[in-house]
Design an enzyme around this catalytic site. Structure first.
Site, mmCIF file in Angstrom:
data_model
loop_
_atom_site.group_PDB
_atom_site.id
_atom_site.type_symbol
_atom_site.label_atom_id
_atom_site.label_comp_id
_atom_site.label_asym_id
_atom_site.label_seq_id
_atom_site.Cartn_x
_atom_site.Cartn_y
_atom_site.Cartn_z
ATOM 1 C CG HIS A 17 -15.406 -38.440 39.437
ATOM 2 N ND1 HIS A 17 -15.124 -38.171 38.106
ATOM 3 C CD2 HIS A 17 -14.954 -37.364 40.125
ATOM 4 C CE1 HIS A 17 -14.537 -36.990 38.009
ATOM 5 N NE2 HIS A 17 -14.431 -36.480 39.222
ATOM 6 C CG HIS A 19 -12.549 -34.599 43.723
ATOM 7 N ND1 HIS A 19 -11.267 -34.682 43.231
ATOM 8 C CD2 HIS A 19 -13.371 -34.691 42.648
ATOM 9 C CE1 HIS A 19 -11.311 -34.808 41.903
ATOM 10 N NE2 HIS A 19 -12.581 -34.818 41.525
ATOM 11 C CG HIS A 197 -10.435 -35.525 36.815
ATOM 12 N ND1 HIS A 197 -10.052 -36.433 37.755
ATOM 13 C CD2 HIS A 197 -11.467 -34.823 37.354
ATOM 14 C CE1 HIS A 197 -10.823 -36.297 38.830
ATOM 15 N NE2 HIS A 197 -11.690 -35.320 38.617
ATOM 16 C CD GLU A 200 -14.290 -31.292 34.902
ATOM 17 O OE1 GLU A 200 -13.081 -31.415 35.163
ATOM 18 O OE2 GLU A 200 -15.138 -30.915 35.754
ATOM 19 C CG ASP A 278 -16.518 -33.825 40.257
ATOM 20 O OD1 ASP A 278 -15.440 -34.292 40.651
ATOM 21 O OD2 ASP A 278 -16.602 -33.001 39.314
ATOM 22 C CG ASP A 279 -15.638 -31.530 43.767
ATOM 23 O OD1 ASP A 279 -14.735 -31.912 44.523
ATOM 24 O OD2 ASP A 279 -15.509 -31.451 42.526
HETATM 25 N N1 HPA Z 1 -12.130 -31.509 37.781
HETATM 26 C C1 HPA Z 1 -10.843 -31.333 38.041
HETATM 27 N N2 HPA Z 1 -10.352 -31.246 39.268
HETATM 28 C C2 HPA Z 1 -11.197 -31.337 40.287
HETATM 29 C C3 HPA Z 1 -12.541 -31.518 40.082
HETATM 30 C C4 HPA Z 1 -13.034 -31.618 38.759
HETATM 31 O O1 HPA Z 1 -14.240 -31.788 38.472
HETATM 32 N N3 HPA Z 1 -13.109 -31.563 41.311
HETATM 33 C C5 HPA Z 1 -12.131 -31.428 42.218
HETATM 34 N N4 HPA Z 1 -10.957 -31.289 41.602
HETATM 35 ZN ZN ZN Z 2 -13.465 -34.722 39.680
#
Ligand code: HPA
Ligand code: ZN
Length: 336
Positions: A17, A19, A197, A200, A278-279
């Site tokens: 996971h 991006h 996703h 969350e 994630d990011d």
């Molecule tokens: N959630 C949804 N979209 C996203 C995320 C996330 O954590 N990170 C980058 N795009």
């Molecule tokens: Zn994500």
């Protein structure tokens, strides 16, 4: 005895996971802004980094989409991805299944092929230099329409050899998986793997929809599954993996602190939990830092850390022989 950090670093791990646009470090953002002569609304990389204080998912996405504007040519995407791959190679990441957001780029006139060319060049280089393997996942932005997503799918199918799966990201609440039923059905007809996703910020109902309507067998995030014990039981029974992102969840206030994260409870309930970043340029850590943060805050044992690494290999789309090889080397790390 080996330090916990050395132990986690030595475990072969898959990142499931991530991006790629979320690996844009402020220094590279400023470098690319200078290259393309675009203005950023911050004076320096330090000032930009200091702005990484988010109230929720949307407040992060607003900045994330704005900064992605500096990514313009294939070389930019190559530098972005290679920077990520060089960094996590040193953290014991052996395989990465990576999201990109075509609409973030095509929506401002950057060709789909430009993005894919730059990314592939980096992943091919990482394979030959480091032996790292990868899969690419094209994500649909769920705040845009299903018709737009269908147009993205057309382009995905034109680059079918480079792309293995489709996913669903961006603003979750108000954009349930069912909105994309037709797009995902068509993707599956073409043999693409699907992920989404879900859970969350959105409710457990979105996780059911991702499973039952989109046909996914791996949920991105999924931490709100815990609110529905029947759903947790199903995740365990059907061995559906969650790609959990601990530092992201704290930065975007899904949990108010890492000590309150439910990763350990889900793991001990028997869910196939994986740890991911994630990011990472925005959330304060790459894969190793995510493992170490949950280890310290939740008191994970070394066998639990090895289980998380084994789960990441199991839940990946590597071929069975590669899974067996990596699993054997995780077992060897665990034995010491
Ligand atoms: N959630 C949804 N979209 C996203 C995320 C996330 O954590 N990170 C980058 N795009
Ligand atoms: Zn994500």
């Amino acid at each position: 005895m080996q330090s916990t950090e050395a132990y986690v670093r030595a475990l072969p791990k898959a990142e499931l996971h991530l991006h790629i646009e979320g690996t844009l470090e402020p220094e590279l953002a400023f470098g690319l802004a200078r290259k393309h002569r675009v203005a950023l609304p911050y004076a320096s990389a330090e000032e930009l980094r200091a702005a990484y204080d988010f109230a929720d998912l949307q407040s992060f996405l607003d900045l994330y989409y704005a900064l992605a504007q500096v990514l313009r040519d294939a070389d930019d995407f190559y530098r972005l991805a290679l920077g990520y791959l060089e960094r996590v190679h040193g953290q014991g990441v052996v395989h990465a299944e990576v999201f990109f957001d075509p609409q973030t780029h095509t929506g401002r006139g950057i060709a789909f092929g430009t993005v894919v060319d730059g990314l592939r060049r980096a992943f091919t280089e990482a394979q030959s230099r480091f032996g790292m393997t990868h899969r690419l996942i094209a994500c649909f932005l769920r705040h845009l329409s299903a018709a737009d997503a269908m147009g993205v799918l057309d382009e995905v199918l034109e680059h079918r050899e480079a792309i293995c799966a489709v996913g669903l990201d961006s603003s979750e609440v108000g954009h349930p998986p069912s909105k994309f039923a037709g797009v995902f059905a068509r993707a599956r007809e073409h043999g693409l793997i699907t992920v989404a996703h879900a859970g969350e910020e959105g409710p457990p109902g979105y996780i059911y929809e991702a499973l039952d309507i989109l046909g996914v067998r791996r949920i991105d995030h999924g931490v709100r599954s815990e609110e529905d014990p029947a759903l947790v039981a199903r995740l365990v029974r059907e061995r559906i993996a969650l790609t959990v992102c601990p530092l992201s969840n704290v930065k975007l206030r899904v949990f108010d602190s890492i000590e309150h994260h439910n990763l350990k409870r889900l793991l001990e309930a028997g869910v196939c939990v994986t740890v991911n970043s994630d990011d990472p340029a925005y959330f304060g850590g790459y894969l190793l830092e995510n493992y170490l943060a949950v280890q310290r805050a939740l008191g994970l044992t070394r066998p639990q850390l090895a289980s998380l690494a084994r789960n990441s290999i199991e839940a990946s789309w590597l071929e069975p022989a590669a899974k067996r090889r990596w699993t054997a080397s995780i077992d060897a790390c665990e034995r010491g």
